[in-house]
Scaffold this motif. Structure first.
Motif, short mmCIF file in Angstrom:
data_model
loop_
_atom_site.label_atom_id
_atom_site.label_comp_id
_atom_site.label_asym_id
_atom_site.label_seq_id
_atom_site.Cartn_x
_atom_site.Cartn_y
_atom_site.Cartn_z
N GLY A 246 0.77 -1.40 0.01
CA GLY A 246 0.01 -0.30 0.08
C GLY A 246 0.95 1.21 -0.16
N ASN A 247 0.35 2.23 -0.23
CA ASN A 247 1.33 3.71 -0.26
C ASN A 247 0.14 4.75 0.13
N LEU B 181 -9.25 1.58 0.21
CA LEU B 181 -8.98 3.08 0.42
C LEU B 181 -9.40 3.54 1.51
N PHE C 294 -3.90 3.99 -0.23
CA PHE C 294 -4.69 2.82 -0.63
C PHE C 294 -3.70 1.49 -0.62
N ILE C 295 -4.54 0.27 -0.22
CA ILE C 295 -3.73 -0.93 -0.11
C ILE C 295 -4.44 -2.10 -0.82
#
Lengths: 195, 568
Positions: B100-101, B539, B560-561
């Motif tokens: 995720g980021n 999200l 978001f992952i």
């Protein structure tokens, strides 16, 4: 923009629940695909066009809706002079749905989420990552990922037995900063039905 | 913002009308981070290793993680808090990867963004497996770290340590863990042995981040009949590169717990009991201290049901230094079918919320006592009701609580450097009564397994002679959660929530107000149940502003992952 798209999906989703026919995973297809990607807007000043190649997996889901997963690789070269890295490797993963309306058959319209993983191509011996991190391209010396969404048109052209050849046009928006990044990719695929 | 609020409200109304109920299950970014998706109370996340979590109506001023209980025996103790994360609970047989980021990396915009470059966004990473059993035996491995909540104090923390301080990458994540091991699960025995390495940053009472490197950490567990036993060995390294300080702590901790079994649960008096223990051996500069280098905590859990609708529960934990008691009395009057009514009182008293924790912190020549004299008393009376009509349910809960001797921090002075604010002082008590009144109402609807919706709202009013608590909790919240499971294979879960302002009072001269905000989280999952394959996208904090929720922490950002999981 993305929040309203989400809202739309969330509110419409109960409608899909009404379809009675059970066609989920009744057909499964695998494919290979290749084509070219074009940056949009001021991203034209950032990277050159690039070729891409990848694999795909598609499955029947609802009566007129297919699900699909795509993975592809491309290599982007920077446009501005003075960028010290040679280019950037991009791996892109996409998960989406294709809608097949009879009125426009055989054309299918699809949309979904995308996740891109990017890492710069540079000479580790010639570049000090720490002092370079604030220069153009500097963040790409580390792994960078970004999410986004895409829409696509899928036009099958030739069908023969279990094989199909078609054309894909895909517009993608990544949720980058300081602005969003958009690209268009156009490619040809060869697909084989597994069952 | 007002008009946006209106749009959101009408959107929610439309969604609930357009659709035809269980609770929403937006996936947590990582096991133990569920608090980040909650607003039914005060949930302020400073990092995966530090948060303030207090459900509305819990009673008292403390956060849940501050309080020890037998249910948390297998959680991790991070200084004086209990935490699920970094979890060493073994997963079900499967193989999985997760990435995720925080949204907002530059990617190709990096080539054309010379000025006002946004700060780096940071990821989470996880991968692991557990094999299916072979004659009861299995093997597992897992590597996971959460780089979110790191950027604001990144350069400050970097100056403490002499390497990248993570299993993977250069973001100085708040924790980074890797372990592997084997186990046996058959014939009502569940046993496992894990060995691994871990980097972790712990937030202390002085408000500084303390880096700890476990090399190795070992943990063995065995569950046989009604006995649960755990033992962990931790070889921890402490360091402060700026001051050239180094320290080491070798720690052995664990527990034995006899749980009331099936036959016992049918009886009028149900008894469970156990013992939790810690022993440490410190050398060099370790920034906290456990009195006599050891702590034992025997405890007993009693449940007495003299009649079908009356239950008394009590938990006693006591050792030579501290004691903690939690008890409750609950009455369920006979009511018509499909409805429920509960009237209860509960009490928590003790000399310390976490009797197993270290007693002192050393900070810049000062010794901060983490334990206050005297005791706290919390009493709460509550009543709850629920009713179900076809596919619709509703319910509510009201409570009144009063607490005397609540644990707080008595600040002597604040110290600031270029990035952070620290405090000197001691853990103390608020020696007056603090009172609270709370109310919650919910309504839910559902349709077979396909859809569920729940709207929930609540308020809390806290009053007393003193008003500078560590955290002033939120006064009201509302949440709308919904799940869809389409064609038994596509899951959408979403949760839209609002909470009012909360405030950190005692960690800086001027209190940090965490502004009230709307949050929206959503999970989309394509399931291939026949193949055990799950593709999930989540999200988080889609519409929330990116704020710092805890002093000296970092921003809580939109993220978001993605997860891919294959079960065996």
């Amino acid at each position: 923009m993305k929040r309203w798209l989400l809202a739309l999906v969330l509110c419409l989703s109960p409608v899909f629940a009404q379809h009675p026919a059970d066609s989920a995973f009744s057909h499964i297809y695998v494919s290979i695909e290749g084509g070219e990607q074009y940056p949009f807007g001021d991203l034209i000043d950032a990277v050159e066009n690039s070729f891409y190649g990848g694999v795909g997996f598609r499955y029947a889901y609802l009566e007129n809706i297919d699900g699909f997963i795509l993975f592809d690789y491309s290599y982007f070269k920077p446009v501005p002079e003075g960028v010290k890295i040679y280019g950037a490797h991009q791996f892109s993963g996409k998960l989406g749905l294709d809608f097949k309306w009879k009125a426009i058959a055989p054309l299918a319209i699809g949309a979904g989420f995308v996740c891109d993983w990017v890492r710069g191509d540079y000479d580790e011996d010639k570049l000090d990552e720490i002092s370079f991190s604030n220069d153009l391209g500097g963040t790409l010396t580390d792994n960078e990922t970004e999410f986004g969404w895409f829409a696509r048109l899928n036009l099958p052209l030739i069908r023969k037995e279990t094989y199909k050849v078609g054309f894909n046009a895909l517009w993608k928006e990544l949720w980058t900063l300081p602005k969003r990044s958009e690209t268009l990719s156009v490619g040809v695929y060869v697909e084989r039905r597994i069952w | 913002m007002k008009s946006f609020g209106k749009i959101v409200k009408s959107l929610v109304a439309f969604c609930s009308l357009a659709s035809v109920g269980a609770f929403a299950a937006v996936d947590a970014e990582m096991e133990g981070m569920e608090v980040d998706q909650r607003d039914d109370g005060t949930f302020l996340v400073g990092s995966p290793t530090f948060f303030y979590d207090r459900i509305l109506g819990a009673g008292g001023l403390h956060s849940e993680s501050e309080m020890w209980s037998p249910e948390k025996l297998r959680q991790r103790m991070l200084l004086d808090r209990m935490s699920i994360l970094p979890s060493w609970d073994v997963m079900e047989p499967s193989v999985w990867i997760k990435s995720g980021n925080e949204l907002g990396d530059m990617i190709y915009r990096d080539f054309i963004t010379a000025e006002n470059r946004p700060t780096n966004r940071t990821p989470i990473l996880e991968g692991g497996f557990r094999t299916p059993s072979f004659k009861g035996f299995w093997v597992t491995g897992r590597a996971f770290q959460d780089d979110h909540f790191t950027t604001s104090n990144f350069s400050y923390r970097k100056s403490f340590v002499d390497d990248e301080f993570a299993i993977f990458g250069e973001n100085y994540p708040m924790f980074s863990t890797m372990y592997a091991g084997f186990g046996y699960s058959a014939n009502s025995i569940d046993a496992s042995f894990l060995a691994g390495e871990e980097y972790i940053w712990i937030f202390s009472e002085s408000s500084r981040w303390i880096p700890i490197h476990y090399k190795p950490r070992l943990e063995a567990r065995i569950d046989a009949s009604n006995i649960e036993a755990t033992v962990a060995y931790e070889d921890a390294e402490y360091q402060d590169k700026r001051k050239k300080e180094k320290g080491a702590r070798k720690e052995l901790n664990g527990s034995v717990y006899y749980r009331c079994g099936e036959a016992c649960r049918r009886g009028m008096l149900q008894l469970s009991a156990g013992l939790a223990f810690r022993a440490v051996d410190d050398s060099g500069m370790v920034y906290t201290h456990l009195e006599e280098d050891r702590a034992f905590l025997p405890f007993v859990n009693l449940r007495f049901e003299p009649f079908n609708n009356l239950a008394m529960e009590a938990m006693f934990a006591v050792n030579e230094r501290d004691w903690l008691v939690q008890d409750s009395l609950e009455f369920r009057p006979p009511v018509p079918r499909y409805t429920g009514v509960v009237v209860g009182v509960k009490n928590i008293s003790g000399t310390r919320l976490n009797p197993l924790a270290d007693g002192e912190e050393y900070f810049d020549g000062d010794t901060i006592s983490l334990k206050a004299d005297g005791q706290m008393n919390l009493v709460q009376g509550y009543t709850a009701f629920s009713d179900t009509m076809g596919n619709v349910g509703m319910g509510g809960r009201v409570s009144f609580w009063a607490e005397h001797g609540a644990e707080t921090f008595d600040v002597d002075r604040y110290v600031e450097d270029d990035q952070m604010v620290y405090r000197h002082g001691d853990v103390e008590r608020i020696n007056s009564w603090i009172r609270g009144v709370t109310g919650e109402l919910w309504i839910s609807a559902w349709y077979r397994e396909m859809f569920s919706f729940k709207a929930l709202g609540g308020f809390e009013r806290v009053d007393g002679n003193s008003s500078r608590f560590e955290v002033t909790p939120v006064e009201f919240f509302t949440s709308f959660t919904a799940d869809w499971l389409l064609r038994k294979s596509f899951r959408i879960s979403q949760s839209l929530r609002y909470r009012s302002d909360a405030q950190w009072n005692l960690r800086s001269v001027d209190p940090l107000v965490v502004k009230g905000d709307w949050y929206w989280d959503a999970t989309f999952e394509q399931q291939f149940p026949a193949h055990g394959l799950y593709l999930t996208g989540t999200l988080l904090h889609i519409i929330g502003s990116e704020t710092i929720e805890t002093p000296n922490a970092a921003e809580n950002r939109l993220r978001f992952i993605c997860t891919v999981k294959k079960t065996f």
